[in-house]
Design an enzyme around this catalytic site. Structure first.
Site, PDB file in Angstrom:
ATOM      1  N   ASP A 297       0.835  -1.212   0.000  1.00 31.24           N
ATOM      2  CA  ASP A 297       0.000   0.000   0.000  1.00 31.24           C
ATOM      3  C   ASP A 297       0.863   1.252   0.000  1.00 31.24           C
ATOM      4  OD1 ASP A 297      -2.652   1.378   2.122  1.00 31.24           O
ATOM      5  OD2 ASP A 297      -2.380   1.409  -0.054  1.00 31.24           O
TER       6      ASP A 297
ATOM      7  N   LYS B 244       2.652   3.588  -5.667  1.00 33.56           N
ATOM      8  CA  LYS B 244       2.111   2.578  -6.583  1.00 33.56           C
ATOM      9  C   LYS B 244       3.143   2.102  -7.600  1.00 33.56           C
ATOM     10  CE  LYS B 244      -1.100   3.390  -3.933  1.00 33.56           C
ATOM     11  NZ  LYS B 244      -1.079   2.588  -2.671  1.00 33.56           N
TER      12      LYS B 244
ATOM     13  N   ASP C  62      -3.341  -3.042  -2.424  1.00 36.18           N
ATOM     14  CA  ASP C  62      -4.420  -2.043  -2.420  1.00 36.18           C
ATOM     15  C   ASP C  62      -4.334  -1.208  -3.701  1.00 36.18           C
ATOM     16  OD1 ASP C  62      -5.407   0.834  -0.400  1.00 36.18           O
ATOM     17  OD2 ASP C  62      -6.618  -0.612  -1.508  1.00 36.18           O
ATOM     18  N   ASN C  63      -5.446  -0.585  -4.090  1.00 43.20           N
ATOM     19  CA  ASN C  63      -5.484   0.433  -5.143  1.00 43.20           C
ATOM     20  C   ASN C  63      -5.159  -0.053  -6.551  1.00 43.20           C
ATOM     21  OD1 ASN C  63      -3.840   2.008  -2.576  1.00 43.20           O
ATOM     22  ND2 ASN C  63      -5.912   2.655  -3.146  1.00 43.20           N
TER      23      ASN C  63
ATOM     24  N   GLU D  83     -11.612   4.128  -0.801  1.00 42.33           N
ATOM     25  CA  GLU D  83     -11.981   4.426   0.592  1.00 42.33           C
ATOM     26  C   GLU D  83     -12.853   5.676   0.712  1.00 42.33           C
ATOM     27  OE1 GLU D  83      -8.898   3.681  -0.410  1.00 42.33           O
ATOM     28  OE2 GLU D  83      -7.425   5.127   0.209  1.00 42.33           O
TER      29      GLU D  83
HETATM   30  C1  LIG Z   1      10.761   5.030  -3.103  1.00 46.06           C
HETATM   31  C2  LIG Z   1      10.311   4.559  -1.748  1.00 46.06           C
HETATM   32  C3  LIG Z   1       9.519   3.288  -1.863  1.00 46.06           C
HETATM   33  N1  LIG Z   1       9.591   2.606  -0.623  1.00 46.06           N
HETATM   34  C4  LIG Z   1       8.882   2.974   0.479  1.00 46.06           C
HETATM   35  N2  LIG Z   1       9.299   2.477   1.655  1.00 46.06           N
HETATM   36  C5  LIG Z   1       8.612   2.797   2.790  1.00 46.06           C
HETATM   37  N3  LIG Z   1       7.534   3.595   2.823  1.00 46.06           N
HETATM   38  C6  LIG Z   1       7.112   4.102   1.654  1.00 46.06           C
HETATM   39  C7  LIG Z   1       7.741   3.817   0.434  1.00 46.06           C
HETATM   40  N4  LIG Z   1       7.066   4.440  -0.557  1.00 46.06           N
HETATM   41  C8  LIG Z   1       6.046   5.106   0.025  1.00 46.06           C
HETATM   42  N5  LIG Z   1       6.075   4.908   1.356  1.00 46.06           N
HETATM   43  C9  LIG Z   1       5.122   5.417   2.333  1.00 46.06           C
HETATM   44  O1  LIG Z   1       3.899   4.725   2.104  1.00 46.06           O
HETATM   45  C10 LIG Z   1       2.799   5.643   2.105  1.00 46.06           C
HETATM   46  C11 LIG Z   1       2.391   5.872   0.690  1.00 46.06           C
HETATM   47  C12 LIG Z   1       1.172   5.537   0.260  1.00 46.06           C
HETATM   48  C13 LIG Z   1       0.804   5.772  -1.172  1.00 46.06           C
HETATM   49  N6  LIG Z   1      -0.649   5.593  -1.303  1.00 46.06           N
HETATM   50  C14 LIG Z   1      -1.305   6.268  -2.238  1.00 46.06           C
HETATM   51  O2  LIG Z   1      -0.740   7.018  -3.022  1.00 46.06           O
HETATM   52  C15 LIG Z   1      -2.789   6.130  -2.266  1.00 46.06           C
HETATM   53  C16 LIG Z   1      -3.520   7.082  -2.960  1.00 46.06           C
HETATM   54  C17 LIG Z   1      -4.927   7.005  -3.002  1.00 46.06           C
HETATM   55  C18 LIG Z   1      -5.667   8.008  -3.741  1.00 46.06           C
HETATM   56  C19 LIG Z   1      -6.730   7.633  -4.569  1.00 46.06           C
HETATM   57  C20 LIG Z   1      -7.447   8.584  -5.281  1.00 46.06           C
HETATM   58  C21 LIG Z   1      -7.121   9.923  -5.153  1.00 46.06           C
HETATM   59  F1  LIG Z   1      -7.821  10.870  -5.814  1.00 46.06           F
HETATM   60  C22 LIG Z   1      -6.064  10.314  -4.329  1.00 46.06           C
HETATM   61  C23 LIG Z   1      -5.340   9.359  -3.636  1.00 46.06           C
HETATM   62  C24 LIG Z   1      -5.599   5.984  -2.315  1.00 46.06           C
HETATM   63  C25 LIG Z   1      -4.864   5.031  -1.608  1.00 46.06           C
HETATM   64  O3  LIG Z   1      -5.462   4.014  -0.930  1.00 46.06           O
HETATM   65  C26 LIG Z   1      -3.462   5.087  -1.578  1.00 46.06           C
HETATM   66  O4  LIG Z   1      -2.781   4.105  -0.907  1.00 46.06           O
HETATM   67  C27 LIG Z   1       3.370   6.886   2.747  1.00 46.06           C
HETATM   68  C28 LIG Z   1       2.612   8.131   2.417  1.00 46.06           C
HETATM   69  C29 LIG Z   1       4.804   6.891   2.223  1.00 46.06           C
HETATM   70  O5  LIG Z   1       5.667   7.679   3.019  1.00 46.06           O
HETATM   71 MG   LIG Z   2      -4.090   2.478  -0.417  1.00 45.37          MG
END
Ligand SMILES: CCCNc1ncnc2c1ncn2[C@@H]1O[C@H](/C=C/CNC(=O)c2cc(-c3ccc(F)cc3)cc(O)c2O)[C@H](C)[C@H]1O
Ligand SMILES: [Mg+2]
Length: 214
Positions: free
Chosen positions: A141, A144, A169-170, A199
């Protein structure tokens, strides 16, 4: 300076949820996101699907990629049997700090290890640092565009075994087309789609469950 949305979400948990009661933490976050401010937690509808898959797998070793505020961490950890462990990776320090507090409020700190760091740095260190051989269940999650590279990295690091379940997810919104094509076409996975909604909205979204075949 103005508080952040995750800080306001944590305040809502501490105000409305009962310490040590994971369900009340889940309900407080869902209420906050429905009636105050939308946030990208998996939510109650997709969360129920997550619950059913976790209960079916009944995992001992769980990995979560992308903790954010800890909502899905609490959903998963509350269902784990005694002795089972969830490692959750979050590389944003501010989100990690909020999630730690949410997990503590739920009383699940003994089952959860929140690691502040990037998945690509920590996946290769699971064996030597955490003594993990393989995971039984992985919840994806985070960003993406990282689902596919991290899945290949977990394969290469030998962290998946015959029967390991990946739940993503997503897969519709925002969408993970490269990951979806991979798990649906690879002979190493048996994959299926659980149709649901983004959600707290009426937009379509869903979860992809993929069983690693070894
Ligand atoms: C390069 C590092 C990779 N490694 C990493 N290692 C560790 N942690 C990491 C890594 N990469 C990211 N993260 C962390 O995970 C989280 C990131 C989560 C991202 N989730 C979405 O973008 C999303 C968007 C929508 C959405 C749907 C429709 C809309 F209109 C707007 C938004 C809905 C949803 O259910 C969604 O989960 C957190 C914010 C971020 O710091
Ligand atoms: Mg999500």
């Amino acid at each position: 300076t103005r508080s952040t949305r995750p800080q306001r979400l944590l305040k809502a948990v501490q105000k409305h949820a009962t310490r040590g009661d994971p369900q009340s933490v889940i309900s407080a976050i869902d209420h906050f996101c429905r009636h105050s401010e939308w946030a990208m937690n998996i939510g109650d509808e997709k969360g129920s699907i997550l619950d059913s898959v976790v209960s079916e797998v009944n995992p001992e070793k769980v990995l979560e990629l992308g903790t954010y505020c800890g909502y899905s961490t609490v959903r998963i950890a509350r269902l784990l049997p005694p002795g089972a462990r969830l490692i959750t990776l979050e590389f944003n320090a501010d989100y990690a700090a909020i999630a730690r507090q949410v997990i503590i409020w739920a009383g699940l700190e003994d089952k959860v290890q929140l690691v502040e760091g990037a998945s690509e740095d920590w996946i290769p260190r699971m064996k030597e640092h955490f003594g993990i051989e393989t995971f039984d269940f992985v919840f994806l999650d985070h960003w993406k565009d990282r689902y596919l590279p991290d899945t290949k990295l977990m394969e290469d690091c030998g962290l998946l075994r015959k029967g390991t379940v990946l739940l993503a997810d997503n897969v519709i919104c925002p969408g993970v087309p490269d990951y979806l094509a991979y798990v649906r076409n690879s002979l190493s996975y048996k994959s299926c789609y659980f149709k649901s909604h983004l959600e707290y909205t009426k937009a379509e979204d869903g979860l992809e469950k993929s069983v690693f075949l070894g």
